[in-house]
Design an enzyme around this catalytic site. Structure first.
Site: not given
Length: 255
Positions: A36, A106, A145, A147, A241
């Site tokens: 990101e 990602y 990440d 997810n 975050d």
């Protein structure tokens, strides 16, 4: 050797907060990768002394994007994964070195209501093919990440989230399939009972309340696992975050 990964949720934002460079300088990683980044390469005004930079930017401005900083020039670099039906979202960078491949990813979010779950499943299959193809040549270090919170221990409130993006049965099963294909989740291998998180929702001040998910990983080829000295979640590092995650392998650090 030390490797770090961080979903910064906007590279310029975390740089402007003055949080990234002190972290890099203190940890001194051989490779650090990011998700990101949310910027185009021609918008890069920051320098990272001592590191070579590789970026994969999304076609859509201000969206997604990955970046890798490395002290050592790779033998080769490739971007994205095979398949002509994947949008240009800047999601994967693969660096080849003498003894391993380093893959930063990602992974697409399945969205609220699992609206993008079908695409996520397709992407996971193509990503796994990519990793297995690399693993057939030399060991793989896969990070990012991803997810997905793989097991109930990996999020604060599993009972409430079985139909939520990142904890659906389908996403968890895809991660199981990947591990069963010859890979290891380094943190869970070393710390089977630990409860630590790497992501907290901004919406509900979840970090202050200790309500998080572990969705950022270092996954390695099975034959690399005996060289893993530590797998770290830097849950005290602020600025996004997500928090950074790290991997320490046996071997000389790159100077």
């Amino acid at each position: 050797m030390k490797f770090l990964n961080w979903n910064v949720n906007g590279l310029r934002a975390v740089m402007n907060k003055g949080l990234l460079m002190p972290f890099i300088m203190e940890e001194d990683p051989d490779i650090i990768s990011f998700e990101e980044t949310k910027m185009q390469e021609d918008q890069m005004t920051f320098s990272f002394d001592g590191y070579l930079r590789y970026m994969n930017c999304a076609e859509k401005k201000g969206y997604s994007g990955t970046m890798v900083l490395t002290k050592k020039e790779p033998l080769s670099v490739s971007y994205d994964i095979e398949g002509d039906d994947h949008p240009l979202e800047g999601r994967v960078i693969t660096l080849e070195y003498e003894d391993f491949y380093y893959v930063c990813a990602y992974v697409p979010n399945s969205k609220d209501g699992l609206l993008r779950l079908d695409y996520r499943m397709h992407w996971e299959d193509d990503l796994r093919k990519h990793l297995l193809k690399l693993d057939g040549k030399k060991p793989v270090i896969y990070t990012g990440d991803l997810n997905v919170a793989h097991n109930e221990i990996d999020l604060k409130n599993p009972d409430e989230n079985h139909f939520s993006a990142g904890f659906s049965d389908e996403e968890r099963e895809k991660f199981t399939v990947l591990l069963d294909s010859g890979f290891k989740d380094t943190y869970r291998e070393l710390y089977p009972e630990n409860v630590q998180y790497s992501w907290w929702s901004y919406r509900t001040k979840a970090r202050e309340r200790g309500v998080g998910w572990r969705i950022d990983y270092y996954v390695v080829s099975e034959r690399l696992m005996d060289k893993v000295k530590d797998s770290i979640i830097y849950d005290q590092v602020m600025g996004s975050d997500h928090c950074p995650v790290g991997l320490i392998l046996q071997g000389e650090s790159w100077k």
